[in-house]
Design a protein around this motif. Structure first.
Motif, mmCIF file in Angstrom:
data_model
loop_
_atom_site.group_PDB
_atom_site.id
_atom_site.type_symbol
_atom_site.label_atom_id
_atom_site.label_comp_id
_atom_site.label_asym_id
_atom_site.label_seq_id
_atom_site.Cartn_x
_atom_site.Cartn_y
_atom_site.Cartn_z
ATOM 1 N N GLN A 183 0.826 -1.209 0.000
ATOM 2 C CA GLN A 183 0.000 0.000 0.000
ATOM 3 C C GLN A 183 0.857 1.254 0.000
ATOM 4 O O GLN A 183 0.505 2.263 -0.626
ATOM 5 C CB GLN A 183 -0.949 -0.021 1.199
ATOM 6 N N GLN A 184 1.989 1.210 0.687
ATOM 7 C CA GLN A 184 2.897 2.350 0.670
ATOM 8 C C GLN A 184 3.434 2.615 -0.733
ATOM 9 O O GLN A 184 3.560 3.770 -1.155
ATOM 10 C CB GLN A 184 4.068 2.098 1.627
ATOM 11 N N ALA A 185 3.756 1.558 -1.447
ATOM 12 C CA ALA A 185 4.271 1.734 -2.812
ATOM 13 C C ALA A 185 3.239 2.429 -3.691
ATOM 14 O O ALA A 185 3.546 3.402 -4.393
ATOM 15 C CB ALA A 185 4.652 0.374 -3.396
ATOM 16 N N TRP A 186 1.990 1.933 -3.661
ATOM 17 C CA TRP A 186 0.957 2.532 -4.504
ATOM 18 C C TRP A 186 0.569 3.927 -4.025
ATOM 19 O O TRP A 186 0.204 4.784 -4.831
ATOM 20 C CB TRP A 186 -0.293 1.648 -4.518
ATOM 21 N N ARG A 187 0.661 4.157 -2.714
ATOM 22 C CA ARG A 187 0.235 5.442 -2.162
ATOM 23 C C ARG A 187 1.277 6.543 -2.352
ATOM 24 O O ARG A 187 0.931 7.704 -2.584
ATOM 25 C CB ARG A 187 -0.064 5.290 -0.663
ATOM 26 N N THR A 188 2.558 6.200 -2.255
ATOM 27 C CA THR A 188 3.585 7.232 -2.165
ATOM 28 C C THR A 188 4.517 7.318 -3.371
ATOM 29 O O THR A 188 5.284 8.270 -3.476
ATOM 30 C CB THR A 188 4.462 7.007 -0.915
ATOM 31 N N ALA A 189 4.467 6.338 -4.257
ATOM 32 C CA ALA A 189 5.403 6.343 -5.383
ATOM 33 C C ALA A 189 4.653 6.107 -6.691
ATOM 34 O O ALA A 189 3.511 5.663 -6.704
ATOM 35 C CB ALA A 189 6.481 5.270 -5.186
ATOM 36 N N THR A 190 5.341 6.384 -7.781
ATOM 37 C CA THR A 190 4.757 6.220 -9.112
ATOM 38 C C THR A 190 5.264 4.932 -9.741
ATOM 39 O O THR A 190 6.483 4.714 -9.784
ATOM 40 C CB THR A 190 5.139 7.408 -10.016
ATOM 41 N N PRO A 191 4.360 4.063 -10.210
ATOM 42 C CA PRO A 191 4.800 2.830 -10.856
ATOM 43 C C PRO A 191 5.810 3.105 -11.959
ATOM 44 O O PRO A 191 5.660 4.032 -12.755
ATOM 45 C CB PRO A 191 3.499 2.249 -11.418
ATOM 46 N N GLY A 192 6.857 2.293 -11.982
ATOM 47 C CA GLY A 192 7.903 2.458 -12.982
ATOM 48 C C GLY A 192 9.108 3.225 -12.492
ATOM 49 O O GLY A 192 10.177 3.164 -13.113
ATOM 50 N N THR A 193 8.957 3.937 -11.359
ATOM 51 C CA THR A 193 10.082 4.691 -10.823
ATOM 52 C C THR A 193 10.949 3.796 -9.940
ATOM 53 O O THR A 193 10.519 2.739 -9.475
ATOM 54 C CB THR A 193 9.604 5.888 -10.000
ATOM 55 N N ASP A 194 12.176 4.245 -9.689
ATOM 56 C CA ASP A 194 13.080 3.496 -8.808
ATOM 57 C C ASP A 194 12.506 3.389 -7.404
ATOM 58 O O ASP A 194 12.614 2.329 -6.763
ATOM 59 C CB ASP A 194 14.450 4.178 -8.759
ATOM 60 N N GLU A 195 11.905 4.465 -6.928
ATOM 61 C CA GLU A 195 11.331 4.450 -5.584
ATOM 62 C C GLU A 195 10.246 3.383 -5.464
ATOM 63 O O GLU A 195 10.196 2.620 -4.489
ATOM 64 C CB GLU A 195 10.752 5.826 -5.238
ATOM 65 N N PHE A 196 9.393 3.311 -6.460
ATOM 66 C CA PHE A 196 8.313 2.327 -6.461
ATOM 67 C C PHE A 196 8.881 0.916 -6.467
ATOM 68 O O PHE A 196 8.451 0.049 -5.694
ATOM 69 C CB PHE A 196 7.428 2.547 -7.684
ATOM 70 N N ARG A 197 9.860 0.674 -7.325
ATOM 71 C CA ARG A 197 10.437 -0.666 -7.429
ATOM 72 C C ARG A 197 11.124 -1.064 -6.130
ATOM 73 O O ARG A 197 11.017 -2.221 -5.692
ATOM 74 C CB ARG A 197 11.427 -0.718 -8.598
ATOM 75 N N ILE A 198 11.810 -0.146 -5.477
ATOM 76 C CA ILE A 198 12.511 -0.463 -4.226
ATOM 77 C C ILE A 198 11.516 -0.909 -3.152
ATOM 78 O O ILE A 198 11.736 -1.904 -2.448
ATOM 79 C CB ILE A 198 13.332 0.758 -3.754
ATOM 80 N N ILE A 199 10.413 -0.164 -3.034
ATOM 81 C CA ILE A 199 9.412 -0.529 -2.025
ATOM 82 C C ILE A 199 8.765 -1.863 -2.368
ATOM 83 O O ILE A 199 8.542 -2.705 -1.488
ATOM 84 C CB ILE A 199 8.341 0.567 -1.889
ATOM 85 N N MET A 200 8.481 -2.081 -3.651
ATOM 86 C CA MET A 200 7.862 -3.335 -4.060
ATOM 87 C C MET A 200 8.802 -4.521 -3.867
ATOM 88 O O MET A 200 8.353 -5.627 -3.506
ATOM 89 C CB MET A 200 7.412 -3.250 -5.518
ATOM 90 N N GLU A 201 10.067 -4.337 -4.089
ATOM 91 C CA GLU A 201 11.024 -5.420 -3.848
ATOM 92 C C GLU A 201 11.072 -5.752 -2.357
ATOM 93 O O GLU A 201 11.183 -6.927 -1.974
ATOM 94 C CB GLU A 201 12.417 -5.025 -4.349
ATOM 95 N N GLU A 202 10.981 -4.728 -1.527
ATOM 96 C CA GLU A 202 10.921 -4.954 -0.085
ATOM 97 C C GLU A 202 9.649 -5.706 0.289
ATOM 98 O O GLU A 202 9.651 -6.609 1.128
ATOM 99 C CB GLU A 202 10.992 -3.619 0.657
ATOM 100 N N ALA A 203 8.553 -5.341 -0.360
ATOM 101 C CA ALA A 203 7.282 -6.033 -0.115
ATOM 102 C C ALA A 203 7.374 -7.495 -0.551
ATOM 103 O O ALA A 203 6.840 -8.389 0.126
ATOM 104 C CB ALA A 203 6.160 -5.324 -0.856
ATOM 105 N N LYS A 204 8.028 -7.742 -1.669
ATOM 106 C CA LYS A 204 8.185 -9.122 -2.148
ATOM 107 C C LYS A 204 8.938 -9.958 -1.127
ATOM 108 O O LYS A 204 8.550 -11.105 -0.829
ATOM 109 C CB LYS A 204 8.943 -9.111 -3.485
#
Length: 373
Positions: A148-169
């Motif tokens: 939820q933090q990734a979708w709420r605070t970052a834009t899909p496709g950006t490095d920030e989004f990917r970093i949070i999603m990798e942490e979520a994974k």
């Protein structure tokens, strides 16, 4: 995103028309002044005032609300831990509660990001993970929180989004190890798969793990549907195929029979200028499937409210006023579900459709006394 803009436009139009909606028996809905005696009023049906609509959940869950109140007031996670521990692992309710706790922590953090001398919001979740690292419930909530933090605070496709999603994974993997039979870590990973763009082969490997644990899980199917949609990593045909296959294998009393309606919603045209679109075969068939699912489902099915909310949207657009009213009496008061949550103001969006349903119902001879409860 296109659907979101259409819905926002409809809300704006609703704000203009809502005070003037009038019942006119035997004719189309007309316009009158707000103080006209024939102006349709949802309050006559006992419906909740717009400002009192609960946007957090699709339907009532008093135990969850009580625990959320305790956790947020005391910043002590233990009530949440106990509630999840006592909730059936494979059931829909556990998934909804995991989402609610993660959402509460994410919202707290957005409201209180912390700073010098101030603890950030959602601290109770961090303490939960630190003090009970082997607790499966806390691990699942943490994984969903990161998504939820990734979708709420970052834009899909950006490095920030990917970093949070990798942490979520990684968090999903940890949660899965703590509870091998729990489908929730893999349901959370469906959103990770969509965000990180898993290949279809890799996505299906995650999906098979869910089917092994909870083959009729409606929440999981809705999460998977997003991946197969045209706007993400699939197509209209693949999304319809997935939804129709789920409906075909749905056990008796399962709400999976409503899946095609959600697939239709995800692929609505950006602008619908022809009213007959809502009477087309694909829409009508999906609505009938969802109505059958609702009539056959257990009254306490946690996903029932989700389907009813979607039905209200389609029934109103199809001008099936009485059927829309029959759904509204079951869900009024809560609006934390699609399609309303796509709006910047879910309560206002829901209120527009509710007012249209009331006006249309009364225009065709309906009244509070004739509406079954």
């Amino acid at each position: 995103m296109e659907i979101l803009w259409v819905l926002i436009a409809l809300v704006m139009l609703g704000f203009v028309l809502l005070p003037f909606l009038r019942r006119r028996r035997g004719t189309a809905i007309g316009l009158v002044s707000p103080d006209h005696p024939d102006a349709a009023d949802p309050a006559n049906y006992g419906f909740v005032r717009e400002e009192e609509l609960d946007i957090r959940m699709p339907g009532p869950d008093q135990d969850l609300l009580d625990v959320l109140d305790v956790v947020q007031r005391t910043q002590d996670y233990r009530a949440a831990q106990q509630l999840l521990a006592g909730t059936e692992t494979e059931g829909e309710q556990r998934w909804q509660r995991v989402q609610a706790f993660a959402g509460a922590a994410s919202l707290e953090l957005s409201q209180r990001p912390g700073g010098v001398g101030e603890a950030p919001g959602g601290q109770w979740l961090r303490v939960w993970r630190a003090e009970a690292p082997k607790d499966a419930g806390g691990a699942a909530v943490h994984a969903e929180f990161l998504v939820q933090q990734a979708w709420r605070t970052a834009t899909p496709g950006t490095d920030e989004f990917r970093i949070i999603m990798e942490e979520a994974k990684a968090a999903c993997g940890e949660a899965a190890l703590l509870a091998p039979g729990d489908p929730i870590p893999y349901i959370v990973e469906l959103s990770v798969a969509r965000g990180l763009g898993y290949s279809q082969k890799d996505f299906e490997q995650v999906w098979l793990k869910i089917l092994d644990r909870a083959p009729a899980h409606m929440g999981a199917h809705l999460a998977a549907l997003h991946y197969w949609c045209e706007k993400w990593h699939g197509s209209r045909a693949l999304a319809y195929e997935f939804a129709e296959a789920a409906a075909a294998r749905a056990p008796k009393g399962s709400l999976l029979a409503a899946m095609p309606l959600f697939a239709v919603f995800e692929h609505l045209p950006e602008v619908t200028l022809v009213s007959t679109f809502w009477q087309t075969e694909v829409v009508t068939k999906a609505v009938h499937g969802a109505l059958h699912a609702v009539h056959s489902a257990r009254p306490d099915d946690p996903m029932l409210a989700h389907v009813r909310h979607m039905l209200v949207f389609f029934l109103v657009r199809s001008e099936r006023w009485a059927e829309a009213m029959n759904q509204l009496v079951h869900i009024d008061g809560h609006v934390g579900a699609l399609p309303w949550t796509l709006s910047a103001d879910p309560a206002a969006e829901f209120a527009v459709y509710r007012a249209l349903a009331v006006a249309g119902y009364e225009a065709n001879g309906g009244n509070p006394a004739s509406l079954p409860h």
